[in-house]
Design a protein around this motif. Structure first.
Motif, mmCIF file in Angstrom:
data_model
loop_
_atom_site.group_PDB
_atom_site.id
_atom_site.type_symbol
_atom_site.label_atom_id
_atom_site.label_comp_id
_atom_site.label_asym_id
_atom_site.label_seq_id
_atom_site.Cartn_x
_atom_site.Cartn_y
_atom_site.Cartn_z
ATOM 1 N N HIS A 1 0.859 -1.179 0.000
ATOM 2 C CA HIS A 1 0.000 0.000 0.000
ATOM 3 C C HIS A 1 0.901 1.238 0.000
ATOM 4 N N GLN A 2 0.291 2.375 -0.272
ATOM 5 C CA GLN A 2 1.010 3.641 -0.106
ATOM 6 C C GLN A 2 0.751 4.150 1.314
ATOM 7 N N TRP A 3 1.669 4.021 2.291
ATOM 8 C CA TRP A 3 3.010 3.488 2.161
ATOM 9 C C TRP A 3 3.257 2.587 3.366
ATOM 10 N N TYR A 4 2.721 1.377 3.285
ATOM 11 C CA TYR A 4 2.894 0.374 4.329
ATOM 12 C C TYR A 4 2.607 -0.992 3.724
ATOM 13 N N TRP A 5 2.901 -2.031 4.484
ATOM 14 C CA TRP A 5 2.648 -3.405 4.054
ATOM 15 C C TRP A 5 1.572 -4.018 4.938
ATOM 16 N N SER A 6 0.765 -4.872 4.359
ATOM 17 C CA SER A 6 -0.191 -5.655 5.148
ATOM 18 C C SER A 6 0.074 -7.136 4.882
ATOM 19 N N TYR A 7 -0.078 -7.941 5.933
ATOM 20 C CA TYR A 7 0.251 -9.371 5.866
ATOM 21 C C TYR A 7 -0.942 -10.195 6.323
ATOM 22 N N GLU A 8 -1.145 -11.320 5.657
ATOM 23 C CA GLU A 8 -2.223 -12.239 6.006
ATOM 24 C C GLU A 8 -1.686 -13.666 5.982
ATOM 25 N N TYR A 9 -1.807 -14.353 7.103
ATOM 26 C CA TYR A 9 -1.401 -15.756 7.200
ATOM 27 C C TYR A 9 -2.593 -16.596 6.755
ATOM 28 N N THR A 10 -2.555 -17.055 5.517
ATOM 29 C CA THR A 10 -3.736 -17.690 4.928
ATOM 30 C C THR A 10 -4.039 -19.066 5.517
ATOM 31 N N ASP A 11 -3.094 -19.677 6.209
ATOM 32 C CA ASP A 11 -3.348 -20.978 6.827
ATOM 33 C C ASP A 11 -4.100 -20.843 8.148
ATOM 34 N N GLU B 1 -7.256 -18.807 10.391
ATOM 35 C CA GLU B 1 -8.578 -18.265 10.095
ATOM 36 C C GLU B 1 -8.607 -16.741 10.156
ATOM 37 N N ASP B 2 -7.993 -16.169 11.165
ATOM 38 C CA ASP B 2 -8.052 -14.714 11.322
ATOM 39 C C ASP B 2 -6.734 -14.212 11.886
ATOM 40 N N LEU B 3 -5.726 -14.199 11.042
ATOM 41 C CA LEU B 3 -4.407 -13.722 11.455
ATOM 42 C C LEU B 3 -3.867 -12.805 10.366
ATOM 43 N N SER B 4 -4.061 -11.523 10.548
ATOM 44 C CA SER B 4 -3.585 -10.530 9.578
ATOM 45 C C SER B 4 -3.322 -9.231 10.331
ATOM 46 N N PHE B 5 -2.441 -8.409 9.766
ATOM 47 C CA PHE B 5 -2.105 -7.132 10.398
ATOM 48 C C PHE B 5 -1.421 -6.235 9.375
ATOM 49 N N ASP B 6 -1.365 -4.955 9.697
ATOM 50 C CA ASP B 6 -0.634 -3.980 8.897
ATOM 51 C C ASP B 6 0.700 -3.701 9.569
ATOM 52 N N SER B 7 1.688 -3.353 8.756
ATOM 53 C CA SER B 7 3.032 -3.099 9.264
ATOM 54 C C SER B 7 3.477 -1.711 8.803
ATOM 55 N N TYR B 8 3.564 -0.783 9.757
ATOM 56 C CA TYR B 8 3.966 0.596 9.477
ATOM 57 C C TYR B 8 5.361 0.856 10.037
ATOM 58 N N MET B 9 6.072 1.765 9.414
ATOM 59 C CA MET B 9 7.361 2.183 9.941
ATOM 60 C C MET B 9 7.158 2.994 11.227
ATOM 61 N N ILE B 10 8.046 2.745 12.212
ATOM 62 C CA ILE B 10 7.998 3.507 13.450
ATOM 63 C C ILE B 10 8.668 4.865 13.218
ATOM 64 N N PRO B 11 7.973 5.969 13.518
ATOM 65 C CA PRO B 11 8.610 7.292 13.327
ATOM 66 C C PRO B 11 9.875 7.438 14.165
ATOM 67 N N THR B 12 10.766 8.283 13.697
ATOM 68 C CA THR B 12 12.040 8.488 14.390
ATOM 69 C C THR B 12 11.843 8.944 15.830
ATOM 70 N N SER B 13 10.825 9.750 16.064
ATOM 71 C CA SER B 13 10.596 10.270 17.411
ATOM 72 C C SER B 13 10.144 9.191 18.389
ATOM 73 N N ASP B 14 9.650 8.062 17.892
ATOM 74 C CA ASP B 14 9.136 6.999 18.760
ATOM 75 C C ASP B 14 10.109 5.832 18.917
ATOM 76 N N LEU B 15 11.306 5.938 18.350
ATOM 77 C CA LEU B 15 12.251 4.828 18.417
ATOM 78 C C LEU B 15 12.826 4.675 19.822
ATOM 79 N N ASN B 16 13.079 3.434 20.196
ATOM 80 C CA ASN B 16 13.751 3.131 21.457
ATOM 81 C C ASN B 16 15.255 3.064 21.229
#
Length: 227
Positions: free
Chosen positions: A102-112, A114-129
């Motif tokens: 997507h613009q601008w992130y990835w989404s993942y779905e574990y098709t094996d 039943e309900d396991l999917s999520f979006d993956s966004y970059m962590i902003p620089t200000s929130d990094l540990n």
């Protein structure tokens, strides 16, 4: 993971990447030998005064410089075709993960599951540990079992993207309306970083990929906690 001023490839963490590194070294040695020979002949022509002005026919030399390049090309082509077929083979995958760009992130779905999917966004620089990597950390990592064949189904919802993880030898285009697939096998646990490798807009540089390869029992515990 790459390090500052690195000139070579990242350490291989999959059988495919190991084959690609071997092929790179094999081809580079051939290029080095050819370049050395050409440089030697050029320097010889510039420094010697011996010439053959009366030579009109040289069948032996012409035969050699016709056959030798053909042999060299075969030496490069055969390993290359072998690796291409290895990269396309999908043999009984233990797990299938669908990746959507997507613009601008990835989404993942574990098709094996039943309900396991999520979006993956970059962590902003200000929130990094402390210890996190800028422009590479994500809020949801892709957790996968190591030493098992995994099939990645890759597509896009808007524009062209490219799902790439260099240390695993993966780079597959995400094309809207088309489903591409890639094989993933990790020989060791750890975190493997990648990024979108296709210019997809003004936030193209902010689409990192993080794979967390773990033993199978840890993956099962994680999947149960996510469902």
């Amino acid at each position: 993971m790459a390090y500052p001023f690195q000139l070579g490839f990242q350490d291989a963490s999959s059988p495919i990447m190991e084959e690609l590194l071997h092929f790179h070294d094999h081809t580079l040695m051939i290029v080095f030998l050819i370049s050395s020979l050409v440089l030697y002949i050029i320097s010889l022509m510039l420094t010697t005064k011996l010439t053959h002005t009366s030579t009109m026919d040289a069948q032996e030399v012409e035969t050699i410089w016709t056959i030798l390049p053909a042999i060299i090309l075969i030496m490069i082509a055969l390993p290359s075709l072998r690796i291409l077929y290895m990269m396309d083979e999908i043999n009984n995958p233990s797990l299938t993960v669908k990746t959507m760009g997507h613009q601008w992130y990835w989404s993942y779905e574990y098709t094996d599951y039943e309900d396991l999917s999520f979006d993956s966004y970059m962590i902003p620089t200000s929130d990094l540990n402390p210890g996190d990597l800028r422009l590479l950390e994500v809020d949801n990592r892709v957790v996968l079992p190591m030493e098992l064949p995994i099939r990645m189904l890759i597509s896009s919802e808007d524009v062209l993207h490219s799902w790439a993880v260099p240390s695993l030898g993966l780079k597959t285009d995400a094309i809207p309306g088309r489903l591409n697939q890639a094989t993933l096998i990790s020989t060791r646990p750890g975190l493997f970083y990648g990024q979108c490798s296709e210019i997809c807009g003004w936030n193209h540089s902010f689409m990192p990929i993080v794979l967390e390869m773990v033993p199978l029992k840890h993956f099962e515990s994680w999947s149960l906690s996510m469902i």
